[in-house]
Design an enzyme around this catalytic site. Structure first.
Site, PDB file in Angstrom:
ATOM      1  N   ALA A  20       0.837  -1.213   0.000  1.00 58.69           N
ATOM      2  CA  ALA A  20       0.000   0.000   0.000  1.00 58.69           C
ATOM      3  C   ALA A  20       0.866   1.256   0.000  1.00 58.69           C
ATOM      4  O   ALA A  20       0.567   2.239  -0.687  1.00 58.69           O
ATOM      5  CB  ALA A  20      -0.922  -0.012   1.222  1.00 58.69           C
ATOM      6  N   GLY A 100       5.710  -2.640  16.173  1.00 57.91           N
ATOM      7  CA  GLY A 100       5.120  -2.500  17.504  1.00 57.91           C
ATOM      8  C   GLY A 100       5.845  -1.443  18.325  1.00 57.91           C
ATOM      9  O   GLY A 100       6.532  -0.566  17.778  1.00 57.91           O
ATOM     10  N   ASP A 126       0.571  -8.311  19.439  1.00 59.19           N
ATOM     11  CA  ASP A 126       0.229  -8.066  20.845  1.00 59.19           C
ATOM     12  C   ASP A 126      -0.944  -7.088  21.010  1.00 59.19           C
ATOM     13  O   ASP A 126      -1.563  -7.038  22.068  1.00 59.19           O
ATOM     14  CB  ASP A 126       1.450  -7.502  21.599  1.00 59.19           C
ATOM     15  CG  ASP A 126       2.673  -8.399  21.472  1.00 59.19           C
ATOM     16  OD1 ASP A 126       2.489  -9.599  21.181  1.00 59.19           O
ATOM     17  OD2 ASP A 126       3.791  -7.900  21.639  1.00 59.19           O
ATOM     18  N   GLY A 184     -14.119 -20.400  23.501  1.00 62.69           N
ATOM     19  CA  GLY A 184     -14.971 -21.026  24.519  1.00 62.69           C
ATOM     20  C   GLY A 184     -14.168 -21.700  25.622  1.00 62.69           C
ATOM     21  O   GLY A 184     -14.524 -22.783  26.097  1.00 62.69           O
ATOM     22  N   GLU A 186     -12.355 -22.261  29.371  1.00 66.37           N
ATOM     23  CA  GLU A 186     -12.914 -22.177  30.716  1.00 66.37           C
ATOM     24  C   GLU A 186     -12.251 -21.092  31.565  1.00 66.37           C
ATOM     25  O   GLU A 186     -12.899 -20.427  32.354  1.00 66.37           O
ATOM     26  CB  GLU A 186     -12.789 -23.541  31.419  1.00 66.37           C
ATOM     27  CG  GLU A 186     -13.847 -24.564  30.998  1.00 66.37           C
ATOM     28  CD  GLU A 186     -13.630 -25.152  29.604  1.00 66.37           C
ATOM     29  OE1 GLU A 186     -12.557 -24.936  29.025  1.00 66.37           O
ATOM     30  OE2 GLU A 186     -14.550 -25.828  29.101  1.00 66.37           O
ATOM     31  N   GLU A 221       1.624 -15.372  27.868  1.00 69.35           N
ATOM     32  CA  GLU A 221       3.044 -15.593  28.192  1.00 69.35           C
ATOM     33  C   GLU A 221       3.586 -14.592  29.220  1.00 69.35           C
ATOM     34  O   GLU A 221       4.501 -14.912  29.971  1.00 69.35           O
ATOM     35  CB  GLU A 221       3.900 -15.529  26.919  1.00 69.35           C
ATOM     36  CG  GLU A 221       3.895 -14.170  26.247  1.00 69.35           C
ATOM     37  CD  GLU A 221       4.907 -14.012  25.123  1.00 69.35           C
ATOM     38  OE1 GLU A 221       5.683 -14.930  24.857  1.00 69.35           O
ATOM     39  OE2 GLU A 221       4.893 -12.934  24.492  1.00 69.35           O
TER      40      GLU A 221
HETATM   41  O1  F6P Z   1       5.865  -8.473  20.065  1.00 68.13           O
HETATM   42  C1  F6P Z   1       5.532  -9.588  19.301  1.00 68.13           C
HETATM   43  C2  F6P Z   1       6.048 -10.837  19.961  1.00 68.13           C
HETATM   44  O2  F6P Z   1       5.698 -11.944  19.158  1.00 68.13           O
HETATM   45  C3  F6P Z   1       5.564 -11.054  21.402  1.00 68.13           C
HETATM   46  O3  F6P Z   1       4.256 -11.546  21.490  1.00 68.13           O
HETATM   47  C4  F6P Z   1       6.614 -12.004  21.923  1.00 68.13           C
HETATM   48  O4  F6P Z   1       6.740 -11.911  23.326  1.00 68.13           O
HETATM   49  C5  F6P Z   1       7.866 -11.517  21.244  1.00 68.13           C
HETATM   50  O5  F6P Z   1       7.456 -10.812  20.067  1.00 68.13           O
HETATM   51  C6  F6P Z   1       8.811 -12.604  20.843  1.00 68.13           C
HETATM   52  O6  F6P Z   1       9.956 -11.996  20.356  1.00 68.13           O
HETATM   53  P1  F6P Z   1      11.101 -12.803  19.563  1.00 68.13           P
HETATM   54  O7  F6P Z   1      10.547 -13.156  18.216  1.00 68.13           O
HETATM   55  O8  F6P Z   1      12.230 -11.851  19.483  1.00 68.13           O
HETATM   56  O9  F6P Z   1      11.365 -14.022  20.365  1.00 68.13           O
END
Ligand code: F6P
Length: 317
Positions: A20, A100, A126, A184, A186, A221
């Site tokens: 784009a 990001g 994220d 869905g 829990e 995580e």
């Molecule tokens: O920011 C995106 C992301 O995929 C996060 O969700 C994750 O914690 C991180 O990057 C993993 O980073 P890398 O690819 O450097 O291990």
């Protein structure tokens, strides 16, 4: 504005956004150079002109055709000065950064410390960029994780087992909440909310007595490790558990229609902003409208509203 540089992270929809940018720029007779391997490649001078042709056939590809890398050098003053030198040497009049929080922070540094005209485009699975509703890549990540979760549920139901599934999201629970609600599940454990493993186990035991034999707990995580939660559940309930860490599969894949549309609008808008000298900003989507926010604002961690998700998940299980 004669020449624009473009630098990216990786996630689904970023290639659609590169396309784009290149095609909008070409429409306005602006040349685009692709900067390879993020800020690291910028410092090394890894740039190449992108034509309308070079972005054909990429709209449906995951990742980034420009590749990406983490850069320790760019975190230093010396590295930043080198990056600026390359921007000047290549006669780049404006820069579009797609990524990001880390990438957008780099964009802010180039703009605020060195006066480089920069426009950011939020793209991360994220969905933690402050001030915008949805980042490019987030919708695909939810769908990829959901697809995996549906498959896990088949096994959980057949084997009558408890599964603990870990999803990405860094310090943000958005991805986990979306997956848990749409899948869905829990329970969902996220960094934004404290959890009580004893009461989760009580629910599992009570459910088990009532005849409920499979259970899926989603963990973000940034909150806790799936392994640790699974071990605790087995310890307390005596029931068998399995873990799945979805990891990087969530960052790849063919972008959804939503990510492609978002990429098209935001890539187009970013070029128009540079052309109109609206810089030091990030373009994004808020309440279904395109917004332009100061880069400084988007770098603050986004606070997501978790309570609506959590109460709905509770009611629906
Ligand atoms: O920011 C995106 C992301 O995929 C996060 O969700 C994750 O914690 C991180 O990057 C993993 O980073 P890398 O690819 O450097 O291990």
């Amino acid at each position: 504005m004669k020449r624009i540089g473009i630098l990216t992270r990786d996630c689904a929809g970023i290639n659609a956004c590169i396309r784009a940018v290149v095609r909008t720029a070409s429409f306005h007779n602006i040349e685009v150079v692709g900067i390879f391997r993020g800020y690291e490649g910028l410092i090394r001078g890894e740039v190449k002109v992108l034509t309308r042709r070079s972005v054909s056939g990429i709209i449906n590809l995951g990742g980034s055709i420009l590749k990406t890398a983490r850069s320790k050098t760019f975190l230093t003053e010396e590295g930043q000065k080198k990056a600026v030198k390359i921007i000047k040497k290549n006669k780049i009049d404006g820069l579009i950064v797609i990524g990001g929080n880390g990438s957008l922070t780099g964009a802010y540094i180039l703009y605020s410390k060195f006066g480089i005209p920069v426009v950011g485009v939020p793209a991360t699975i994220d969905n933690d960029v402050n001030g915008v509703d949805l980042t490019i890549g987030a919708d695909t990540a939810v769908n990829v994780a959901l697809d995996a979760l549906d498959k896990i549920r088949d096994t959980a139901t057949s084997l009558e087992r408890i599964f603990v599934v870990e999803v990405m999201g860094r310090n943000c629970g958005w991805l986990a909440l979306e997956v848990a609600l749409a899948g869905g599940c829990e329970n969902v454990l996220i960094p934004e909310k404290e959890f009580d493993i004893e009461s989760i186990c009580e629910e599992i035991t009570e459910g088990n007595i009532r005849g409920k034999v499979s259970w899926i707990v989603v963990v973000a995580e940034g909150c806790v490790k799936a392994e640790d939660i699974a071990r605790k559940i087995t310890e307390i309930t005596g029931l068998e558990t399995r873990t799945v860490v979805l990891g990087h599969i969530q960052r790849g894949g063919c972008p959804t229609r939503l990510d492609r549309i978002l990429a098209a609008y935001l890539g187009n808008e970013a070029v128009k902003c540079l052309k109109n000298d609206e810089v030091g900003i990030c373009v994004g989507i808020k309440n279904n409208k395109i917004v332009k926010l100061p880069l400084k604002k988007v770098m603050k961690p986004k606070k997501i509203k978790v309570d609506n998700y959590l109460s709905l998940i509770k009611i629906l299980t």
